[in-house]
Design an enzyme around this catalytic site. Sequence first.
Site, PDB file in Angstrom:
ATOM      1  N   ASP A 157      14.352  55.301   2.235  1.00  0.00           N
ATOM      2  CA  ASP A 157      15.363  55.996   2.369  1.00  0.00           C
ATOM      3  C   ASP A 157      16.743  54.840   2.202  1.00  0.00           C
ATOM      4  O   ASP A 157      16.515  53.747   2.068  1.00  0.00           O
ATOM      5  CB  ASP A 157      15.484  56.211   3.943  1.00  0.00           C
ATOM      6  CG  ASP A 157      16.595  57.140   4.169  1.00  0.00           C
ATOM      7  OD1 ASP A 157      17.144  57.820   3.244  1.00  0.00           O
ATOM      8  OD2 ASP A 157      17.195  57.152   5.364  1.00  0.00           O
ATOM      9  N   ASN A 215      18.720  55.473  -0.611  1.00  0.00           N
ATOM     10  CA  ASN A 215      19.271  55.301  -2.024  1.00  0.00           C
ATOM     11  C   ASN A 215      20.764  55.704  -2.328  1.00  0.00           C
ATOM     12  O   ASN A 215      21.713  55.126  -3.119  1.00  0.00           O
ATOM     13  CB  ASN A 215      18.632  56.187  -3.046  1.00  0.00           C
ATOM     14  CG  ASN A 215      17.048  55.764  -3.101  1.00  0.00           C
ATOM     15  OD1 ASN A 215      16.847  54.418  -2.820  1.00  0.00           O
ATOM     16  ND2 ASN A 215      16.189  56.426  -3.439  1.00  0.00           N
ATOM     17  N   HIS A 219      19.207  56.507  -6.955  1.00  0.00           N
ATOM     18  CA  HIS A 219      17.709  56.939  -6.798  1.00  0.00           C
ATOM     19  C   HIS A 219      16.919  56.275  -8.146  1.00  0.00           C
ATOM     20  O   HIS A 219      15.965  56.038  -8.271  1.00  0.00           O
ATOM     21  CB  HIS A 219      17.722  58.593  -7.099  1.00  0.00           C
ATOM     22  CG  HIS A 219      18.033  59.396  -5.962  1.00  0.00           C
ATOM     23  ND1 HIS A 219      17.524  58.978  -4.743  1.00  0.00           N
ATOM     24  CD2 HIS A 219      18.828  60.494  -5.815  1.00  0.00           C
ATOM     25  CE1 HIS A 219      18.163  59.695  -3.713  1.00  0.00           C
ATOM     26  NE2 HIS A 219      18.874  60.839  -4.599  1.00  0.00           N
ATOM     27  N   SER A 222       9.883  68.242   2.079  1.00  0.00           N
ATOM     28  CA  SER A 222      10.018  69.881   1.992  1.00  0.00           C
ATOM     29  C   SER A 222      11.496  70.162   2.385  1.00  0.00           C
ATOM     30  O   SER A 222      11.963  71.138   1.702  1.00  0.00           O
ATOM     31  CB  SER A 222       9.209  70.583   3.303  1.00  0.00           C
ATOM     32  OG  SER A 222       7.877  69.931   3.196  1.00  0.00           O
ATOM     33  N   LEU A 242      -6.518  50.810  -5.940  1.00  0.00           N
ATOM     34  CA  LEU A 242      -5.505  51.214  -5.220  1.00  0.00           C
ATOM     35  C   LEU A 242      -5.468  52.820  -5.299  1.00  0.00           C
ATOM     36  O   LEU A 242      -5.503  53.348  -6.273  1.00  0.00           O
ATOM     37  CB  LEU A 242      -4.221  50.425  -5.187  1.00  0.00           C
ATOM     38  CG  LEU A 242      -2.936  50.953  -4.552  1.00  0.00           C
ATOM     39  CD1 LEU A 242      -2.975  50.816  -3.039  1.00  0.00           C
ATOM     40  CD2 LEU A 242      -1.633  50.499  -5.203  1.00  0.00           C
ATOM     41  N   ARG A 278      13.666  57.501  12.663  1.00  0.00           N
ATOM     42  CA  ARG A 278      12.976  58.629  12.599  1.00  0.00           C
ATOM     43  C   ARG A 278      12.036  58.784  11.732  1.00  0.00           C
ATOM     44  O   ARG A 278      11.755  58.303  10.627  1.00  0.00           O
ATOM     45  CB  ARG A 278      13.958  59.821  12.660  1.00  0.00           C
ATOM     46  CG  ARG A 278      14.772  59.978  11.515  1.00  0.00           C
ATOM     47  CD  ARG A 278      15.881  61.236  11.514  1.00  0.00           C
ATOM     48  NE  ARG A 278      16.960  61.266  10.381  1.00  0.00           N
ATOM     49  CZ  ARG A 278      18.000  60.894  10.432  1.00  0.00           C
ATOM     50  NH1 ARG A 278      18.608  60.603  11.843  1.00  0.00           N
ATOM     51  NH2 ARG A 278      19.015  60.707   9.532  1.00  0.00           N
ATOM     52  N   SER A 321      11.499  61.930  10.198  1.00  0.00           N
ATOM     53  CA  SER A 321      11.745  63.119   9.584  1.00  0.00           C
ATOM     54  C   SER A 321      10.418  63.862   8.563  1.00  0.00           C
ATOM     55  O   SER A 321      10.432  64.039   7.453  1.00  0.00           O
ATOM     56  CB  SER A 321      12.483  62.090   8.076  1.00  0.00           C
ATOM     57  OG  SER A 321      13.648  61.756   8.624  1.00  0.00           O
ATOM     58  N   GLU A 333       1.518  51.648  13.152  1.00  0.00           N
ATOM     59  CA  GLU A 333       2.376  50.772  13.754  1.00  0.00           C
ATOM     60  C   GLU A 333       3.972  51.136  12.816  1.00  0.00           C
ATOM     61  O   GLU A 333       3.691  51.229  11.370  1.00  0.00           O
ATOM     62  CB  GLU A 333       2.057  49.567  13.651  1.00  0.00           C
ATOM     63  CG  GLU A 333       0.764  49.030  14.274  1.00  0.00           C
ATOM     64  CD  GLU A 333       1.149  49.005  15.766  1.00  0.00           C
ATOM     65  OE1 GLU A 333       2.345  48.790  16.192  1.00  0.00           O
ATOM     66  OE2 GLU A 333       0.138  49.089  16.511  1.00  0.00           O
TER      67      GLU A 333
HETATM   68  C1  FPP Z   1      15.966  58.900   0.083  1.00  0.00           C
HETATM   69  O1  FPP Z   1      17.345  58.452  -0.083  1.00  0.00           O
HETATM   70  C2  FPP Z   1      15.244  58.958  -1.012  1.00  0.00           C
HETATM   71  C3  FPP Z   1      15.011  60.147  -1.638  1.00  0.00           C
HETATM   72  C4  FPP Z   1      15.105  61.481  -1.251  1.00  0.00           C
HETATM   73  C5  FPP Z   1      14.207  59.818  -3.016  1.00  0.00           C
HETATM   74  C6  FPP Z   1      13.470  58.633  -3.319  1.00  0.00           C
HETATM   75  C7  FPP Z   1      12.661  58.746  -4.592  1.00  0.00           C
HETATM   76  C8  FPP Z   1      12.496  57.734  -5.217  1.00  0.00           C
HETATM   77  C9  FPP Z   1      12.799  56.366  -5.254  1.00  0.00           C
HETATM   78  C10 FPP Z   1      11.862  57.916  -6.583  1.00  0.00           C
HETATM   79  C11 FPP Z   1       9.984  57.738  -6.417  1.00  0.00           C
HETATM   80  C12 FPP Z   1       9.413  58.170  -7.623  1.00  0.00           C
HETATM   81  C13 FPP Z   1       8.112  58.194  -7.605  1.00  0.00           C
HETATM   82  C14 FPP Z   1       7.371  58.970  -8.589  1.00  0.00           C
HETATM   83  C15 FPP Z   1       7.185  57.425  -6.633  1.00  0.00           C
HETATM   84  P1  FPP Z   1      18.679  59.068   0.427  1.00  0.00           P
HETATM   85  O2  FPP Z   1      19.131  59.948  -0.986  1.00  0.00           O
HETATM   86  O3  FPP Z   1      18.296  60.035   1.460  1.00  0.00           O
HETATM   87  O4  FPP Z   1      19.643  58.157   0.665  1.00  0.00           O
HETATM   88  P2  FPP Z   1      20.844  58.016   1.953  1.00  0.00           P
HETATM   89  O5  FPP Z   1      20.056  58.365   2.979  1.00  0.00           O
HETATM   90  O6  FPP Z   1      21.658  56.868   1.830  1.00  0.00           O
HETATM   91  O7  FPP Z   1      21.424  59.366   1.465  1.00  0.00           O
END
Ligand code: FPP
Length: 245
Positions: free
Chosen positions: A19, A21, A36, A65, A130, A193, A195, A206
């Site tokens: 979380d 990004n 992202h 989801s 893995l 949380r 989520s 843990e």
């Molecule tokens: C949450 O940050 C992140 C996501 C919903 C997407 C995460 C996906 C990737 C990092 C790509 C991974 C790809 C693979 C193939 C493993 P947010 O957008 O909720 O951030 P915020 O809470 O700051 O708004």
Amino acid sequence: MPEQSDQLQIPRHVAIVMDGNGRWARQRGRPRTFGHKVGSSKVHDIVEESKELGIEVLTLFAFSSENWKRPKSEVTFLMDLMIQMLKKEIRKLEEKGVQVRFIGQRELLPEKLLKVIRDSEARTRNNNALILQIAASYGGQWDITQAARSLAGKVARGELLPEQIDEQTFAAELAFSDLPDADLFIRTGGELRISNFMLWQAAYAEFYFTDVLWPDFTVDEYHNALRHFSKRQRRFGQTGEQVSG
Ligand code: FPP
């Protein structure tokens, strides 16, 4: 591998909510999708380190989801990002013995992503260095519901009696029932949380929450989480004396 990893207790299964990004990008005056993109580039190192440390399963929450409710442009971006990442990384993952699996409601994913998923899973199915599980269109409530539906079907067909449904028969219907439950659940981005991630399989995990936003999550940060895990005493309902004695 850094020296301190010698003393680390290595969890069998690590689950990560990546979380932060969007906030990371906003802090830099950039669109959420930039976050992202940078966030996805951090996945490589964490996968590599998990393999080096001997972790058996790494599950990454890439798309929930509920994430379908985001603006269409962000949803499309995330779907395309998963396609690009898989296409870019699959050869290396294949060579390094990583098995790739997807968990989630597949029928909702676009066909072009499903094609890459099927290809990645087929190419790596016999690998065992893995297991990298990518949760996409995944929710713990969806998982529990589909397990209940499957059991109800068995009862309706006369294959199972309601009295035979217990924790074991139920768990066998869940996604990745052949793998160990999560031992360590990491969430970046400061929220405290779950989520809707792994509601059943995190029953005895843990938890490690950090304010670090996912694009800033490094291998050192990963080691911090593992050090915290190493210090915890896992009692699984027993007393401390029972476990250490
Ligand atoms: C949450 O940050 C992140 C996501 C919903 C997407 C995460 C996906 C990737 C990092 C790509 C991974 C790809 C693979 C193939 C493993 P947010 O957008 O909720 O951030 P915020 O809470 O700051 O708004």
